[in-house]
Design a protein around this motif. Structure first.
Motif, PDB file in Angstrom:
ATOM      1  N   ILE A  75       0.840  -1.204   0.000  1.00  0.00           N
ATOM      2  CA  ILE A  75       0.000   0.000   0.000  1.00  0.00           C
ATOM      3  C   ILE A  75       0.879   1.260   0.000  1.00  0.00           C
ATOM      4  O   ILE A  75       0.469   2.317  -0.454  1.00  0.00           O
ATOM      5  CB  ILE A  75      -0.949  -0.012   1.227  1.00  0.00           C
ATOM      6  CG1 ILE A  75      -2.192   0.831   0.956  1.00  0.00           C
ATOM      7  CG2 ILE A  75      -0.285   0.496   2.474  1.00  0.00           C
ATOM      8  CD1 ILE A  75      -3.372   0.061   0.559  1.00  0.00           C
ATOM      9  N   PRO A  82      -2.672  -6.434  -3.067  1.00  0.00           N
ATOM     10  CA  PRO A  82      -3.591  -5.329  -2.792  1.00  0.00           C
ATOM     11  C   PRO A  82      -2.819  -4.066  -2.415  1.00  0.00           C
ATOM     12  O   PRO A  82      -1.908  -4.119  -1.593  1.00  0.00           O
ATOM     13  CB  PRO A  82      -4.432  -5.832  -1.617  1.00  0.00           C
ATOM     14  CG  PRO A  82      -3.769  -7.085  -1.126  1.00  0.00           C
ATOM     15  CD  PRO A  82      -2.958  -7.611  -2.231  1.00  0.00           C
ATOM     16  N   GLY A  83      -3.182  -2.974  -3.041  1.00  0.00           N
ATOM     17  CA  GLY A  83      -2.531  -1.710  -2.731  1.00  0.00           C
ATOM     18  C   GLY A  83      -1.423  -1.352  -3.694  1.00  0.00           C
ATOM     19  O   GLY A  83      -1.079  -0.188  -3.857  1.00  0.00           O
ATOM     20  N   LEU A 110      -2.608   0.976  -6.210  1.00  0.00           N
ATOM     21  CA  LEU A 110      -3.410   2.060  -5.650  1.00  0.00           C
ATOM     22  C   LEU A 110      -3.342   3.250  -6.597  1.00  0.00           C
ATOM     23  O   LEU A 110      -2.263   3.732  -6.930  1.00  0.00           O
ATOM     24  CB  LEU A 110      -2.813   2.451  -4.292  1.00  0.00           C
ATOM     25  CG  LEU A 110      -3.681   3.192  -3.309  1.00  0.00           C
ATOM     26  CD1 LEU A 110      -4.884   2.349  -2.904  1.00  0.00           C
ATOM     27  CD2 LEU A 110      -2.857   3.542  -2.074  1.00  0.00           C
TER      28      LEU A 110
END
Lengths: 263, 404
Positions: free
Chosen positions: B146, B291-292, B295
């Motif tokens: 992230i 995930p991220g 972003l």
């Protein structure tokens, strides 16, 4: 069963936080897990005739804003009492599953006076001594779903609330929530080394519920929570995996009623 | 035109079923290093160094290295070590690091020191590229994906400041904090070694690179999509008051030459083994992009309008099950052939993309050392001289001929 709840919002630290609210009675705050806010679950509805149930969407998950400096899980726990304050909640029962349970435990350890009772369901937060908390990131969404059930046949209701993403919008939503979990839980993964120590100051009644066959958070973590919280009781559900609220809902309801409704 | 030679230094002594037995069938990250034999590894390094020494003799302007972790597809896990060796065993070519994955470094000051040493040991031949790394780099180093872009930018700012601002100074950033930044070794090149940014075209990085006037090297991307991505860089450059030219763009291309088209086609198929996307088995998406990792930053509206995800099917991706050699070669995604054939095909690509930097990914996968050396020899004798002429004719100045 009639479903009666409303969606409200409060602003804390400049961020708009979405909250589901239903029922009447003393406040009970249900803290959601890695998937984001799954909505008004049947287990909330069943508690709603004795409690005012609040289900906030954590900052950064789909529906709620995040102050940019809320980065770690501890940050989240430190920020959360402000949300409850804006909701007008003085003292509440905190209940949570997996990382929601971890959040409840952190908040209780930080502000014991604000907690009436504590319910931890297959909770993260304490590092197991022998096993490991399964890496939900490495397993991916579908791999984690598979690991979550002892009996895969019982996953239907969960899928109603957390369907496998088929449309780009569903994927976007899942990614968004997964990014929030990544932000808070990546490292150290799903635990706080200080938590067992801090739980030692708690005097509130606590219930620790676990699926005996939990393949995400091993059962030994239930014992560790039980050992760390002096006024706790432990209920283990046989033939149940990581998600008792979907795999053994009636059993969970009975255990919750026993603990929450009996003074 | 600046022409550099590249290989991923692949390790290929494993089978498809080995990969399929790894957690989530992945050739990267979870493919057990029990499958690795350091004896073979030593040979891979020997051959790569020998090829790179010969690349200097063959007339390449630069030798490009890259870095990946937990993977057999690239033996450069600590590319800076190889760069230090190249600093001593070559004399003229630039040592082009594309690039150091900034987000995974917890100590960017140490990185600034290593790169400064390489620049001095090579007497000012370092080109210091920086990358975000694939998701696997985040996994392998347990860096929260992230924060990938934030750490990339902050580490970059810190390295550049460590190189250009006399110390000691203090750094209190979001991700990095240092009481006394004062690395005694600073780079030979002033104000600092050239920075190039390689990538596959995330619009945020294109915007950032254009803002810093750093040449952007497209890593073997689909050529039509590459044009679109170049357009984003060019658009941002115009907004900043400069015209992006060939010196701002590079293109890395799999190019393998042998004496005849037939031989080249037979040997060149080795490209289909080893590297992600063309590797034996498709990678789990969340290993390459956890995930991220993707972003989305705050992109200006005008950039968003220019950014369309490549929609057309890229025959190079999808693993060995999907990769189609005929499509791969016909679409010019991989160029193989006799000197005459590859010169003709490269000209087409150069006319279309107009890069000032050409990365020649001369061999990979199961293309062996002997074939690689023959390829480099044919490059020396026929291909590179022709490319020099084409570069002049098409007016494609590299970043050392026209300042970016």
């Amino acid at each position: 069963m009639t479903v009666e709840y409303e969606t409200i919002s409060v602003t804390a630290g400049g961020s708009r936080i979405e909250v589901l609210k239903g029922g009447r009675g003393r406040p009970l705050v249900a803290l959601h897990s890695i998937e984001g806010n799954l909505g008004w679950l049947p287990c909330y509805q069943r508690l709603a005739d004795r409690f005012t149930v609040y289900v906030p969407t954590h900052p950064g998950y789909a529906g709620s804003e995040r102050p940019s400096c809320v980065e770690s899980f501890i940050d989240l726990a430190r920020f959360y009492p402000w949300i409850l304050q804006e909701l007008g909640i003085g003292r509440a029962t905190l209940m949570g599953h997996f990382i929601g349970g971890w959040l409840a435990a952190e908040m209780a350890a930080m502000c014991p006076d604000a907690v009436e009772k504590l319910v931890l369901i297959d909770a993260a937060g304490i590092k197991p001594e022998r096993g490991e908390i399964a890496d939900i990131f490495l397993h991916g969404i579908e791999g984690t779903r598979e690991l979550s059930f002892h009996d895969a046949q019982r996953s239907r209701e969960y899928e109603a609330f957390f369907p496998p993403a088929k449309t780009p919008e569903q994927r976007e939503l899942q990614n968004h929530n997964r990014e929030a979990t990544t932000r808070y839980c990546w490292k150290p993964y799903a635990h706080d080394p200080m938590l067992p120590l801090l739980l030692g100051r708690l005097d509130v009644p606590a219930l620790i519920v676990w699926g005996r066959e939990d393949r995400i958070v091993p059962l030994e973590c239930a014992d560790l929570f039980h050992a760390a919280i002096r006024n706790s009781r432990l209920a283990v559900i046989d033939g149940c995996g990581h998600l008792p609220q979907f795999e053994r809902p009636q059993e969970l309801d009975r255990i919750l009623s026993d603990f929450l409704l009996r003074d | 035109m600046f022409i550099m030679r590249f290989t991923e230094r692949p390790y290929v002594a494993y089978t498809e079923s080995d990969v399929r037995s790894s957690f989530r069938n992945s050739v990267r990250l979870t493919f057990s290093n029990a499958h690795f034999d350091p004896q073979v590894g030593a040979r891979v390094y020997d051959e790569a160094f020998e090829e790179n020494q010969y690349a200097e003799e063959a007339g390449f302007d630069g030798i490009m290295l890259n870095e990946h972790h937990n993977t057999p597809t690239c033996m450069g896990a600590t590319m800076n070590l190889e760069a230090a060796v190249l600093a001593r065993i070559t004399r003229k070519p630039k040592i082009v690091l594309l690039g150091n994955p900034l987000p995974i470094f917890d100590n960017p000051v140490r990185l600034a020191e290593e790169l400064a040493e390489i620049d001095m040991m090579s007497h000012g031949r370092l080109v210091s590229g920086f990358v975000r790394g694939t998701g696997v780099e985040s996994w392998a180093t347990n860096t929260n994906p992230i924060h990938n872009r934030e750490r990339f930018q902050e580490a970059h700012d810190l390295v550049i400041k460590a190189w250009t601002t006399p110390g000691p100074f203090r750094w209190e950033g979001k991700h990095y904090q240092f009481r006394v930044v004062n690395p005694f070794q600073v780079p030979m090149q002033k104000p600092h070694p050239p920075v190039w940014i390689p990538g596959v075209g995330s619009p945020e990085t294109l915007v950032w690179s254009a803002q810093h006037r750093y040449p952007y090297i497209y890593l073997e991307t689909d050529q039509e999509s590459t044009l679109q991505m170049m357009n984003i860089y060019g658009h941002v450059a115009r907004g900043l008051g400069y015209q992006a030219g060939p010196q701002h763009f590079g293109y890395l291309w799999r190019i393998h030459v042998q004496d005849t088209d037939e031989k080249a086609s037979e040997v060149g198929r080795g490209f289909l083994i080893g590297n992600a996307g063309v590797g034996r088995v498709p990678m789990p998406v969340d290993f390459m992009a956890p995930p991220g990792y993707n972003l989305r930053g705050q992109l200006p509206k005008d950039v968003l309008e220019l950014y369309k995800k490549p929609l057309r099917h890229d025959p190079l991706y999808g693993g060995v099950d999907a990769a189609n050699w005929e499509q791969v070669t016909e679409s010019n995604r991989v160029v193989v052939g006799s000197p005459k054939t590859v010169i003709r095909k490269i000209r087409q690509g150069l006319e279309m993309l107009r890069p000032g930097i050409l990365g020649v990914w001369s061999n990979d996968g199961t293309i062996g050392h002997r074939d690689s050396m023959r390829c480099l020899q044919l490059m020396k004798e026929e291909v590179l001289p022709a490319l020099r002429e084409i570069g002049k004719e098409l007016d494609l100045p590299g970043p050392f001929e026209a300042a970016p």
